[in-house]
Scaffold this motif. Sequence first.
Motif, PDB file in Angstrom:
ATOM      1  N   ALA A  74     -11.676 -13.763   2.640  1.00 36.92           N
ATOM      2  CA  ALA A  74     -12.439 -12.603   3.113  1.00 36.92           C
ATOM      3  C   ALA A  74     -11.431 -11.730   3.842  1.00 36.92           C
ATOM      4  CB  ALA A  74     -13.577 -13.020   4.037  1.00 36.92           C
ATOM      5  N   SER A  75     -10.984 -10.662   3.220  1.00 36.30           N
ATOM      6  CA  SER A  75      -9.841  -9.937   3.771  1.00 36.30           C
ATOM      7  C   SER A  75      -9.795  -8.505   3.265  1.00 36.30           C
ATOM      8  CB  SER A  75      -8.537 -10.647   3.385  1.00 36.30           C
ATOM      9  OG  SER A  75      -7.401  -9.930   3.827  1.00 36.30           O
ATOM     10  N   GLY A  76      -9.273  -7.633   4.120  1.00 38.87           N
ATOM     11  CA  GLY A  76      -9.008  -6.272   3.704  1.00 38.87           C
ATOM     12  C   GLY A  76      -7.603  -6.079   3.174  1.00 38.87           C
ATOM     13  N   GLY A  77      -6.769  -7.126   3.238  1.00 41.07           N
ATOM     14  CA  GLY A  77      -5.415  -7.033   2.703  1.00 41.07           C
ATOM     15  C   GLY A  77      -4.367  -7.380   3.744  1.00 41.07           C
ATOM     16  N   ALA A  78      -3.149  -6.915   3.513  1.00 41.94           N
ATOM     17  CA  ALA A  78      -2.029  -7.212   4.409  1.00 41.94           C
ATOM     18  C   ALA A  78      -2.220  -6.499   5.755  1.00 41.94           C
ATOM     19  CB  ALA A  78      -0.724  -6.787   3.767  1.00 41.94           C
ATOM     20  N   ARG A  79      -1.644  -7.075   6.803  1.00 38.42           N
ATOM     21  CA  ARG A  79      -1.804  -6.539   8.160  1.00 38.42           C
ATOM     22  C   ARG A  79      -0.744  -5.485   8.420  1.00 38.42           C
ATOM     23  NH1 ARG A  79      -2.896 -10.836  12.802  1.00 38.42           N
ATOM     24  NH2 ARG A  79      -4.647 -11.166  11.364  1.00 38.42           N
ATOM     25  N   MET A  80      -1.166  -4.232   8.445  1.00 38.75           N
ATOM     26  CA  MET A  80      -0.212  -3.112   8.536  1.00 38.75           C
ATOM     27  C   MET A  80       0.573  -3.138   9.839  1.00 38.75           C
ATOM     28  SD  MET A  80      -2.698   0.112   9.364  1.00 38.75           S
ATOM     29  CE  MET A  80      -3.633   0.203  10.896  1.00 38.75           C
ATOM     30  N   GLN A  81       0.027  -3.752  10.883  1.00 37.27           N
ATOM     31  CA  GLN A  81       0.725  -3.770  12.170  1.00 37.27           C
ATOM     32  C   GLN A  81       2.010  -4.602  12.130  1.00 37.27           C
ATOM     33  OE1 GLN A  81      -2.519  -4.374  11.736  1.00 37.27           O
ATOM     34  NE2 GLN A  81      -3.772  -3.402  13.324  1.00 37.27           N
TER      35      GLN A  81
ATOM     36  N   TYR B 179      -9.831  -7.954  -0.665  1.00 41.67           N
ATOM     37  CA  TYR B 179      -9.115  -6.768  -1.139  1.00 41.67           C
ATOM     38  C   TYR B 179      -7.614  -6.864  -0.835  1.00 41.67           C
ATOM     39  CZ  TYR B 179     -13.203  -3.986  -2.447  1.00 41.67           C
ATOM     40  OH  TYR B 179     -14.318  -3.516  -3.073  1.00 41.67           O
ATOM     41  N   GLY B 180      -6.902  -5.897  -1.353  1.00 40.18           N
ATOM     42  CA  GLY B 180      -5.500  -5.699  -1.020  1.00 40.18           C
ATOM     43  C   GLY B 180      -4.601  -6.833  -1.467  1.00 40.18           C
ATOM     44  N   GLY B 181      -3.607  -7.133  -0.622  1.00 38.65           N
ATOM     45  CA  GLY B 181      -2.604  -8.126  -0.974  1.00 38.65           C
ATOM     46  C   GLY B 181      -3.152  -9.517  -1.158  1.00 38.65           C
ATOM     47  N   VAL B 182      -4.248  -9.858  -0.476  1.00 40.70           N
ATOM     48  CA  VAL B 182      -4.860 -11.175  -0.671  1.00 40.70           C
ATOM     49  C   VAL B 182      -5.426 -11.283  -2.079  1.00 40.70           C
ATOM     50  CG1 VAL B 182      -6.719 -12.702   0.096  1.00 40.70           C
ATOM     51  CG2 VAL B 182      -5.323 -11.501   1.778  1.00 40.70           C
ATOM     52  N   ALA B 183      -6.150 -10.250  -2.517  1.00 39.21           N
ATOM     53  CA  ALA B 183      -6.705 -10.256  -3.876  1.00 39.21           C
ATOM     54  C   ALA B 183      -5.608 -10.255  -4.932  1.00 39.21           C
ATOM     55  CB  ALA B 183      -7.612  -9.040  -4.081  1.00 39.21           C
ATOM     56  N   ALA B 184      -4.488  -9.594  -4.625  1.00 42.37           N
ATOM     57  CA  ALA B 184      -3.410  -9.457  -5.601  1.00 42.37           C
ATOM     58  C   ALA B 184      -2.495 -10.664  -5.657  1.00 42.37           C
ATOM     59  CB  ALA B 184      -2.578  -8.213  -5.283  1.00 42.37           C
ATOM     60  N   SER B 185      -2.700 -11.642  -4.778  1.00 44.89           N
ATOM     61  CA  SER B 185      -1.778 -12.785  -4.757  1.00 44.89           C
ATOM     62  C   SER B 185      -2.543 -14.092  -4.826  1.00 44.89           C
ATOM     63  CB  SER B 185      -0.883 -12.710  -3.514  1.00 44.89           C
ATOM     64  OG  SER B 185      -1.652 -12.674  -2.314  1.00 44.89           O
ATOM     65  N   PHE B 186      -2.595 -14.839  -3.744  1.00 45.08           N
ATOM     66  CA  PHE B 186      -3.074 -16.220  -3.833  1.00 45.08           C
ATOM     67  C   PHE B 186      -4.560 -16.346  -4.111  1.00 45.08           C
ATOM     68  CE2 PHE B 186      -3.066 -15.022   0.661  1.00 45.08           C
ATOM     69  CZ  PHE B 186      -4.311 -15.423   1.101  1.00 45.08           C
ATOM     70  N   ALA B 187      -5.378 -15.338  -3.800  1.00 47.50           N
ATOM     71  CA  ALA B 187      -6.820 -15.444  -4.042  1.00 47.50           C
ATOM     72  C   ALA B 187      -7.139 -15.616  -5.516  1.00 47.50           C
ATOM     73  CB  ALA B 187      -7.538 -14.218  -3.490  1.00 47.50           C
ATOM     74  N   THR B 188      -6.297 -15.077  -6.362  1.00 47.66           N
ATOM     75  CA  THR B 188      -6.522 -15.170  -7.812  1.00 47.66           C
ATOM     76  C   THR B 188      -5.442 -15.985  -8.504  1.00 47.66           C
ATOM     77  OG1 THR B 188      -5.448 -12.989  -7.997  1.00 47.66           O
ATOM     78  CG2 THR B 188      -7.847 -13.024  -7.983  1.00 47.66           C
TER      79      THR B 188
ATOM     80  N   GLY C  19     -10.220  -7.538  10.306  1.00 45.11           N
ATOM     81  CA  GLY C  19     -10.498  -7.386   8.877  1.00 45.11           C
ATOM     82  C   GLY C  19      -9.964  -8.520   8.022  1.00 45.11           C
ATOM     83  N   GLY C  20      -9.783  -9.702   8.617  1.00 43.22           N
ATOM     84  CA  GLY C  20      -9.249 -10.821   7.845  1.00 43.22           C
ATOM     85  C   GLY C  20      -7.869 -10.544   7.290  1.00 43.22           C
ATOM     86  N   SER C  21      -7.113  -9.698   7.960  1.00 41.80           N
ATOM     87  CA  SER C  21      -5.838  -9.233   7.402  1.00 41.80           C
ATOM     88  C   SER C  21      -4.803 -10.351   7.371  1.00 41.80           C
ATOM     89  CB  SER C  21      -5.305  -8.034   8.194  1.00 41.80           C
ATOM     90  OG  SER C  21      -5.317  -8.298   9.581  1.00 41.80           O
ATOM     91  N   LEU C  22      -3.940 -10.257   6.360  1.00 40.28           N
ATOM     92  CA  LEU C  22      -2.901 -11.261   6.120  1.00 40.28           C
ATOM     93  C   LEU C  22      -1.638 -10.884   6.881  1.00 40.28           C
ATOM     94  CD1 LEU C  22      -1.857 -13.757   4.537  1.00 40.28           C
ATOM     95  CD2 LEU C  22      -1.225 -12.173   2.694  1.00 40.28           C
TER      96      LEU C  22
END
Length: 292
Positions: free
Chosen positions: A149-156, A191-200, A119-122
Amino acid sequence: MTATAPREGQLWSRCAGCASLLYRKRLRRNLDVCPECGEHSRLDAPERVAQLVDPGSFTPLPERPAEVDPIGFVDVLPYPHRLSAARAGTGLAEAVVCGTATIGRHPCALAVMDFRFLGGSLGSAVGELITRAAERALEERIPLVLVTASGGARMQEGVLSLMQMATVSQAVAGLREAGLLTVSVLTDPTYGGVAASFATNTDVVLAESGARMGFAGPRVIRQVTGRDLPEGFQTAEFLLRHGQVDMVVPRHALRGRLVALLAAARAGRRPAPTSGVPRQERPPPHPTPPGP
């Protein structure tokens, strides 16, 4: 066309937007944009790089991401097994492709995320790779282009994945302080942490037509707030009207828009000072005393 055939071997594709049956070669010639309704299909990172940069100019960063499993995460499968499956399925080492290239003969550093990879996770490795791309841009004094292109931070990876939001944002801020252009290209989905940080958090935020961006998905927001949501409130066009992005660009015009931005940045860039004293504040050199 069978449901299990790889996309490269398919003769026909069905548009997710209008359900039209499209000849695959025609769709490829149109940059994977439906000629009937304009639906933008998702691209993987290598395809995106090929569309944006000058042919033969892309040089990947030499660094390989470290193996990270900080909390020994296991759901149905252990986290290392999921990483191995993602690498086998995508041919990528991680969820981002980083390197340097030229776009319209203008040099830049690139970090292109791939949604196919978990999911393109960070995660920690993704954050480190994007940070290294920013450091290369700073070292060579060239712009940085981020394609998200991301669903957000990597929960794992637990809280360590969340820390990458600050790490990458700080690297982007360093480029801003140095007067170097940073550009985000938001693609579907971001989405998620990517959208809330460096993407914008870049100088210019572009969004590809039809891209969706937000912190959480509409269903989660609706469940939490119990309210009706505006139609299409997370689409690029809605975000443009409400000042969240600077431009919405169709895929066929995206490379040209980046060329224009990079050209403007290159034309307006001043040479870097040769010392810690700004150029305009440096004292004039002492005159050489006349000879005897």
